[in-house]
Scaffold this motif. Structure first.
Motif, PDB file in Angstrom:
ATOM      1  N   LEU A 123       0.677  -1.180  -0.169  1.00 42.88           N
ATOM      2  CA  LEU A 123      -0.017   0.011   0.015  1.00 42.88           C
ATOM      3  C   LEU A 123       0.923   1.222   0.257  1.00 42.88           C
ATOM      4  O   LEU A 123       1.812   1.369   0.718  1.00 42.88           O
ATOM      5  N   SER A 124       0.389   2.137  -0.690  1.00 40.59           N
ATOM      6  CA  SER A 124       1.135   3.563  -0.716  1.00 40.59           C
ATOM      7  C   SER A 124       0.626   4.467   0.009  1.00 40.59           C
ATOM      8  O   SER A 124       0.752   5.711   0.331  1.00 40.59           O
ATOM      9  N   SER A 125      -0.541   4.280   0.831  1.00 39.56           N
ATOM     10  CA  SER A 125      -1.415   5.118   1.669  1.00 39.56           C
ATOM     11  C   SER A 125      -1.030   5.217   3.233  1.00 39.56           C
ATOM     12  O   SER A 125      -0.216   4.191   3.512  1.00 39.56           O
ATOM     13  N   GLY A 126      -1.072   6.137   3.875  1.00 42.31           N
ATOM     14  CA  GLY A 126      -0.802   5.994   5.372  1.00 42.31           C
ATOM     15  C   GLY A 126      -1.991   6.755   5.957  1.00 42.31           C
ATOM     16  O   GLY A 126      -3.014   7.178   5.490  1.00 42.31           O
ATOM     17  N   GLU A 127      -2.048   6.899   7.319  1.00 40.41           N
ATOM     18  CA  GLU A 127      -3.092   7.527   8.317  1.00 40.41           C
ATOM     19  C   GLU A 127      -2.562   7.671   9.529  1.00 40.41           C
ATOM     20  O   GLU A 127      -1.530   6.989   9.969  1.00 40.41           O
ATOM     21  N   VAL A 128      -3.229   8.630  10.176  1.00 43.04           N
ATOM     22  CA  VAL A 128      -2.785   9.196  11.579  1.00 43.04           C
ATOM     23  C   VAL A 128      -4.128   8.442  12.462  1.00 43.04           C
ATOM     24  O   VAL A 128      -5.389   8.689  12.035  1.00 43.04           O
ATOM     25  N   TYR A 129      -3.962   7.594  13.224  1.00 42.24           N
ATOM     26  CA  TYR A 129      -5.117   6.726  14.001  1.00 42.24           C
ATOM     27  C   TYR A 129      -5.230   7.335  15.387  1.00 42.24           C
ATOM     28  O   TYR A 129      -4.131   7.635  16.235  1.00 42.24           O
ATOM     29  N   LYS A 130      -6.252   7.705  15.770  1.00 42.83           N
ATOM     30  CA  LYS A 130      -6.655   8.389  16.948  1.00 42.83           C
ATOM     31  C   LYS A 130      -7.088   7.199  17.876  1.00 42.83           C
ATOM     32  O   LYS A 130      -8.245   6.535  17.591  1.00 42.83           O
ATOM     33  N   MET A 131      -6.311   6.853  18.934  1.00 44.16           N
ATOM     34  CA  MET A 131      -6.765   5.843  19.909  1.00 44.16           C
ATOM     35  C   MET A 131      -7.708   6.458  20.990  1.00 44.16           C
ATOM     36  O   MET A 131      -7.554   7.608  21.639  1.00 44.16           O
ATOM     37  N   VAL A 132      -8.855   5.823  21.169  1.00 42.62           N
ATOM     38  CA  VAL A 132      -9.630   5.886  22.417  1.00 42.62           C
ATOM     39  C   VAL A 132      -9.666   4.759  23.113  1.00 42.62           C
ATOM     40  O   VAL A 132     -10.112   3.844  23.100  1.00 42.62           O
ATOM     41  N   LYS A 133      -9.145   5.049  24.441  1.00 43.07           N
ATOM     42  CA  LYS A 133      -9.000   3.924  25.471  1.00 43.07           C
ATOM     43  C   LYS A 133     -10.381   3.512  26.050  1.00 43.07           C
ATOM     44  O   LYS A 133     -11.270   4.216  26.401  1.00 43.07           O
ATOM     45  N   PRO A 134     -10.747   2.170  26.168  1.00 43.05           N
ATOM     46  CA  PRO A 134     -11.895   1.937  26.811  1.00 43.05           C
ATOM     47  C   PRO A 134     -11.798   2.038  28.242  1.00 43.05           C
ATOM     48  O   PRO A 134     -10.632   2.053  28.924  1.00 43.05           O
ATOM     49  N   THR A 135     -13.078   2.053  29.070  1.00 39.62           N
ATOM     50  CA  THR A 135     -12.931   2.425  30.352  1.00 39.62           C
ATOM     51  C   THR A 135     -12.491   1.067  30.902  1.00 39.62           C
ATOM     52  O   THR A 135     -12.306  -0.169  30.318  1.00 39.62           O
ATOM     53  N   SER A 136     -12.332   0.990  32.474  1.00 45.24           N
ATOM     54  CA  SER A 136     -11.736  -0.294  32.973  1.00 45.24           C
ATOM     55  C   SER A 136     -12.687  -1.387  32.812  1.00 45.24           C
ATOM     56  O   SER A 136     -13.612  -1.339  33.013  1.00 45.24           O
ATOM     57  N   GLY A 137     -11.917  -2.600  32.450  1.00 41.97           N
ATOM     58  CA  GLY A 137     -12.594  -3.618  32.433  1.00 41.97           C
ATOM     59  C   GLY A 137     -13.215  -4.153  31.318  1.00 41.97           C
ATOM     60  O   GLY A 137     -13.822  -5.174  31.228  1.00 41.97           O
ATOM     61  N   GLU A 138     -13.386  -3.217  30.172  1.00 43.90           N
ATOM     62  CA  GLU A 138     -14.230  -3.432  29.138  1.00 43.90           C
ATOM     63  C   GLU A 138     -13.186  -4.386  28.020  1.00 43.90           C
ATOM     64  O   GLU A 138     -12.067  -4.085  27.932  1.00 43.90           O
TER      65      GLU A 138
END
Length: 287
Positions: free
Chosen positions: A159-174
């Motif tokens: 692949l010649s594409s890229g991206e900036v991925y935004k991480m959303v952390k789950p709440t505790s225990g999920e």
């Protein structure tokens, strides 16, 4: 030919030595990262237990292992939710591991994955994050930009594409971020990165400071992602496959690629390589 052995490098002695203890399971195509005083081995492929050494008996793994420097042993760690080989593993906040993409069944009906799993070392579980990569990727280049963003570039099939991925952390225990409510849908959209004509897979990436254009080392004021090596071709090898010695540079602040050739090539073309950032040394420099 699968290995369970491990080797450790002592920078003071400049020597490699075999670690006295082996992995609990032979594996290849796995991810590896350090978190605190522990080393984590994530996923990969291996023979089914007790099976003969043939491709038909290989399987892609959910299993993970952890080596504690204090105890000096490998132990089972929490398994992934999805079997992954070719995933890239990076660390955040001295607490989290992220396993990015990969392939879920290398020797079967393989599916390249668009999911990201997050391991919380305080809870001891992996969670599949809600927001997916814009494109399924395996053996891509991955680098951490800050405490909530990852840059991913390339991956099979070239692949010649890229991206900036935004991480959303789950709440505790999920085990999924779906119930966390930590982000609105629009905040989960990846920022796409184009501008590279020739795609590559099997490359690696890391974040480091570089001099501004026209400046010289050691004035490394610009945070950048460098993407090293890889190959261009189909997933199945053919005569048109080429390995790269070139290094791509993404300027994080300017959100743009630097001109080709702005970073020296590596002396040997390489794919499926390993890459790390070591402590630097400056000699003979006067301010």
């Amino acid at each position: 030919g699968l290995l369970s052995t491990c080797e450790v490098f002592d920078p003071a002695k400049q020597l490699w030595s075999r670690l006295p203890v082996d992995l609990l399971r032979c594996r290849w195509g796995h991810g590896c990262a350090t978190l605190g005083s522990k080393v984590y081995t994530v996923g990969g492929c291996s023979l089914r237990p007790g099976a003969p050494a043939q491709d038909s008996f290989m399987e892609t793994l959910r299993s993970c292992e952890v080596y504690d420097l204090a105890d000096g042993v490998w132990a089972e760690s929490a398994p992934l939710n999805v079997a992954r080989a070719g995933a890239r593993v990076v660390t955040f906040d001295d607490r989290y591991l992220a396993a990015v993409g990969g392939c879920d069944d290398v020797f079967g009906h393989a599916e390249i994955l668009a999911t990201v799993e997050l391991f919380d070392s305080q809870i001891g579980k992996w969670a599949i994050l809600d927001n997916k990569l814009s494109t399924p990727r395996t053996t891509a280049a991955v680098a951490v930009l800050d405490d909530s963003q990852i840059m991913i570039f390339g991956g099979a099939p070239s692949l010649s594409s890229g991206e900036v991925y935004k991480m959303v952390k789950p709440t505790s225990g999920e085990t999924s971020a779906s119930a966390s409510g930590e982000a609105k849908p629009e905040s989960l959209q990846a920022s796409l990165i184009g501008g590279i004509v020739e795609g590559r897979m099997g490359c690696q990436a890391l974040t480091l400071g570089l001099p501004s254009p026209g400046k010289s080392y050691p004035l490394c004021s610009d945070p950048c992602v460098i993407i090293v090596g890889g190959e261009n071709g189909d997933e199945d090898w053919d005569g048109n496959t080429r390995h790269f010695s070139s290094v791509l540079v993404w300027d994080i602040a300017k959100k743009s690629w630097r001109p080709e050739g702005s970073f020296p090539d590596i002396p040997t073309s390489r794919t499926a390589l390993a890459l790390c950032l070591a402590p630097g040394r400056i000699e003979g420099y006067t301010a």
